[in-house]
Design a protein around this motif. Structure first.
Motif, PDB file in Angstrom:
ATOM      1  N   ASP A  22       6.094   4.661 -23.137  1.00 28.27           N
ATOM      2  CA  ASP A  22       7.365   5.113 -22.574  1.00 28.27           C
ATOM      3  C   ASP A  22       7.222   5.153 -21.058  1.00 28.27           C
ATOM      4  O   ASP A  22       6.332   5.820 -20.527  1.00 28.27           O
ATOM      5  N   VAL A  23       8.108   4.464 -20.358  1.00 25.19           N
ATOM      6  CA  VAL A  23       8.037   4.369 -18.901  1.00 25.19           C
ATOM      7  C   VAL A  23       8.118   5.753 -18.255  1.00 25.19           C
ATOM      8  O   VAL A  23       7.340   6.075 -17.355  1.00 25.19           O
ATOM      9  N   ALA A  24       9.060   6.577 -18.708  1.00 25.29           N
ATOM     10  CA  ALA A  24       9.230   7.916 -18.126  1.00 25.29           C
ATOM     11  C   ALA A  24       7.998   8.782 -18.363  1.00 25.29           C
ATOM     12  O   ALA A  24       7.552   9.493 -17.463  1.00 25.29           O
ATOM     13  N   ALA A  25       7.437   8.717 -19.570  1.00 27.78           N
ATOM     14  CA  ALA A  25       6.233   9.498 -19.855  1.00 27.78           C
ATOM     15  C   ALA A  25       5.080   9.039 -18.965  1.00 27.78           C
ATOM     16  O   ALA A  25       4.307   9.856 -18.449  1.00 27.78           O
ATOM     17  N   HIS A  26       4.999   7.726 -18.743  1.00 25.99           N
ATOM     18  CA  HIS A  26       3.954   7.208 -17.855  1.00 25.99           C
ATOM     19  C   HIS A  26       4.157   7.718 -16.425  1.00 25.99           C
ATOM     20  O   HIS A  26       3.216   8.170 -15.783  1.00 25.99           O
ATOM     21  N   ALA A  27       5.405   7.650 -15.957  1.00 24.95           N
ATOM     22  CA  ALA A  27       5.696   8.128 -14.593  1.00 24.95           C
ATOM     23  C   ALA A  27       5.332   9.599 -14.462  1.00 24.95           C
ATOM     24  O   ALA A  27       4.710  10.009 -13.470  1.00 24.95           O
ATOM     25  N   ALA A  28       5.700  10.405 -15.451  1.00 23.99           N
ATOM     26  CA  ALA A  28       5.380  11.843 -15.414  1.00 23.99           C
ATOM     27  C   ALA A  28       3.873  12.061 -15.381  1.00 23.99           C
ATOM     28  O   ALA A  28       3.380  12.959 -14.686  1.00 23.99           O
ATOM     29  N   SER A  29       3.137  11.225 -16.106  1.00 26.42           N
ATOM     30  CA  SER A  29       1.669  11.392 -16.137  1.00 26.42           C
ATOM     31  C   SER A  29       1.016  11.031 -14.810  1.00 26.42           C
ATOM     32  O   SER A  29      -0.129  11.391 -14.560  1.00 26.42           O
ATOM     33  N   MET A  30       1.738  10.315 -13.948  1.00 23.21           N
ATOM     34  CA  MET A  30       1.174   9.887 -12.668  1.00 23.21           C
ATOM     35  C   MET A  30       1.398  10.905 -11.541  1.00 23.21           C
ATOM     36  O   MET A  30       0.909  10.701 -10.422  1.00 23.21           O
ATOM     37  N   VAL A  31       2.112  11.992 -11.809  1.00 24.52           N
ATOM     38  CA  VAL A  31       2.307  13.020 -10.777  1.00 24.52           C
ATOM     39  C   VAL A  31       0.929  13.495 -10.311  1.00 24.52           C
ATOM     40  O   VAL A  31       0.044  13.751 -11.105  1.00 24.52           O
ATOM     41  N   GLY A  32       0.774  13.566  -8.996  1.00 26.26           N
ATOM     42  CA  GLY A  32      -0.513  13.916  -8.403  1.00 26.26           C
ATOM     43  C   GLY A  32      -1.297  12.693  -7.948  1.00 26.26           C
ATOM     44  O   GLY A  32      -2.254  12.806  -7.191  1.00 26.26           O
ATOM     45  N   HIS A  33      -0.852  11.514  -8.381  1.00 25.14           N
ATOM     46  CA  HIS A  33      -1.540  10.276  -7.990  1.00 25.14           C
ATOM     47  C   HIS A  33      -1.365  10.031  -6.488  1.00 25.14           C
ATOM     48  O   HIS A  33      -0.314  10.287  -5.931  1.00 25.14           O
ATOM     49  N   HIS A  34      -2.405   9.530  -5.868  1.00 21.90           N
ATOM     50  CA  HIS A  34      -2.399   9.224  -4.433  1.00 21.90           C
ATOM     51  C   HIS A  34      -2.956   7.826  -4.237  1.00 21.90           C
ATOM     52  O   HIS A  34      -3.878   7.421  -4.926  1.00 21.90           O
ATOM     53  N   TYR A  35      -2.378   7.092  -3.322  1.00 21.00           N
ATOM     54  CA  TYR A  35      -2.961   5.824  -2.915  1.00 21.00           C
ATOM     55  C   TYR A  35      -2.669   5.603  -1.437  1.00 21.00           C
ATOM     56  O   TYR A  35      -1.744   6.178  -0.881  1.00 21.00           O
ATOM     57  N   ARG A  36      -3.490   4.786  -0.831  1.00 17.65           N
ATOM     58  CA  ARG A  36      -3.262   4.358   0.547  1.00 17.65           C
ATOM     59  C   ARG A  36      -2.807   2.911   0.493  1.00 17.65           C
ATOM     60  O   ARG A  36      -3.402   2.096  -0.210  1.00 17.65           O
ATOM     61  N   VAL A  37      -1.736   2.597   1.213  1.00 23.06           N
ATOM     62  CA  VAL A  37      -1.271   1.218   1.288  1.00 23.06           C
ATOM     63  C   VAL A  37      -2.436   0.375   1.801  1.00 23.06           C
ATOM     64  O   VAL A  37      -3.140   0.778   2.734  1.00 23.06           O
ATOM     65  N   ASP A  38      -2.627  -0.776   1.169  1.00 23.03           N
ATOM     66  CA  ASP A  38      -3.827  -1.596   1.387  1.00 23.03           C
ATOM     67  C   ASP A  38      -4.129  -1.957   2.835  1.00 23.03           C
ATOM     68  O   ASP A  38      -5.285  -2.073   3.216  1.00 23.03           O
ATOM     69  N   ASP A  39      -3.125  -2.165   3.630  1.00 26.71           N
ATOM     70  CA  ASP A  39      -3.343  -2.649   4.995  1.00 26.71           C
ATOM     71  C   ASP A  39      -2.526  -1.795   5.959  1.00 26.71           C
ATOM     72  O   ASP A  39      -1.564  -1.151   5.570  1.00 26.71           O
ATOM     73  N   PHE A  40      -2.900  -1.804   7.216  1.00 24.33           N
ATOM     74  CA  PHE A  40      -2.130  -1.069   8.223  1.00 24.33           C
ATOM     75  C   PHE A  40      -0.978  -1.944   8.704  1.00 24.33           C
ATOM     76  O   PHE A  40      -0.962  -3.154   8.505  1.00 24.33           O
ATOM     77  N   TYR A  41      -0.012  -1.290   9.337  1.00 23.28           N
ATOM     78  CA  TYR A  41       1.111  -1.994   9.960  1.00 23.28           C
ATOM     79  C   TYR A  41       0.930  -1.844  11.459  1.00 23.28           C
ATOM     80  O   TYR A  41       0.899  -0.730  11.974  1.00 23.28           O
ATOM     81  N   GLU A  42       0.796  -2.970  12.162  1.00 24.89           N
ATOM     82  CA  GLU A  42       0.634  -2.923  13.614  1.00 24.89           C
ATOM     83  C   GLU A  42       1.996  -3.084  14.280  1.00 24.89           C
ATOM     84  O   GLU A  42       2.709  -4.061  14.032  1.00 24.89           O
ATOM     85  N   VAL A  43       2.352  -2.122  15.109  1.00 25.05           N
ATOM     86  CA  VAL A  43       3.659  -2.092  15.751  1.00 25.05           C
ATOM     87  C   VAL A  43       3.636  -3.004  16.976  1.00 25.05           C
ATOM     88  O   VAL A  43       2.869  -2.780  17.918  1.00 25.05           O
ATOM     89  N   GLY A  44       4.474  -4.021  16.950  1.00 20.50           N
ATOM     90  CA  GLY A  44       4.547  -4.988  18.042  1.00 20.50           C
ATOM     91  C   GLY A  44       5.736  -4.733  18.955  1.00 20.50           C
ATOM     92  O   GLY A  44       6.774  -4.232  18.525  1.00 20.50           O
ATOM     93  N   ARG A  45       5.575  -5.109  20.204  1.00 17.95           N
ATOM     94  CA  ARG A  45       6.610  -4.896  21.218  1.00 17.95           C
ATOM     95  C   ARG A  45       7.915  -5.591  20.846  1.00 17.95           C
ATOM     96  O   ARG A  45       8.994  -4.999  20.887  1.00 17.95           O
ATOM     97  N   GLU A  46       7.839  -6.852  20.470  1.00 17.51           N
ATOM     98  CA  GLU A  46       9.064  -7.595  20.158  1.00 17.51           C
ATOM     99  C   GLU A  46       9.679  -7.126  18.848  1.00 17.51           C
ATOM    100  O   GLU A  46      10.893  -7.165  18.690  1.00 17.51           O
ATOM    101  N   LYS A  47       8.856  -6.643  17.911  1.00 18.44           N
ATOM    102  CA  LYS A  47       9.396  -6.115  16.650  1.00 18.44           C
ATOM    103  C   LYS A  47      10.207  -4.850  16.925  1.00 18.44           C
ATOM    104  O   LYS A  47      11.262  -4.637  16.333  1.00 18.44           O
TER     105      LYS A  47
END
Length: 190
Positions: A22-47
């Motif tokens: 069950d998708v909802a049961a799975h989502a509920a079981s993931m409360v407390g889960h933590h992850y770091r996005v794999d890569d950083f975002y570099e802020v550029g002047r033109e962006k």
């Protein structure tokens, strides 16, 4: 590959091993889960300039380095909503790898709270840690709350956000609505 079966019952996802869950049961079981996005975002002047133009934010500190320096910054500072770029990257991973089984066309952001610790600046390398803080169900919808902590390359806090998302499992998307939404495009005046 994951097969999604749409029935009158709550959305059921069948894994390769053929074990339904069950998708909802799975989502509920993931409360407390933590992850770091794999890569950083570099802020550029033109962006920063491009984003400021797109959202019609004409504050000089987003376009003119001397104006930003006059405010005490080393370079351009990003508009407040620039963080949405990092947020979209973080949320994509949430629904692709952590809280799987939702149809992203059926997810809507309902609330967001942001605490700015300092402005986002050109040259920042931004890292995003995502915490699945809460899951509950109400009125046939799944309500998911995440906390994103954004830090720079020196591990200094830049921004903390709490985002509430509402999704639905089960049922089919009306084909007419899906077709209409598919071709929606936002136009921003120059």
């Amino acid at each position: 590959m994951t097969d999604i079966l749409v029935t009158d019952e709550p959305l059921v996802v069948t894994e390769q091993a053929g074990i339904p869950f069950d998708v909802a049961a799975h989502a509920a079981s993931m409360v407390g889960h933590h992850y770091r996005v794999d890569d950083f975002y570099e802020v550029g002047r033109e962006k920063v300039r491009e984003y400021a133009r797109a959202v019609l934010d004409n504050h000089p500190a987003h376009h003119d380095e001397e104006a930003a320096k006059g405010l005490g910054y080393d370079g351009l500072i990003a508009p407040l909503t620039f963080v949405s770029i990092i947020g979209m990257i973080a949320q994509r991973k949430l629904f692709e790898e952590v809280v799987t089984g939702y149809d992203l066309s059926q997810i809507m952001q309902t609330d967001q709270r942001l605490v700015f610790h300092r402005p986002i600046q050109v040259g920042d390398r931004l890292f995003c840690d995502v915490y699945l803080e809460d899951f509950r169900q109400a009125a046939g919808s799944d309500i998911i709350t995440t906390k994103n902590v954004i830090t720079d390359q020196y591990d200094n806090l830049v921004l903390t956000t709490w985002t509430t998302l509402v999704g639905r499992t089960g049922g089919e998307v009306d084909a007419n609505i899906a077709h209409a939404v598919k071709d929606v495009m936002m136009h921003v005046a120059p």
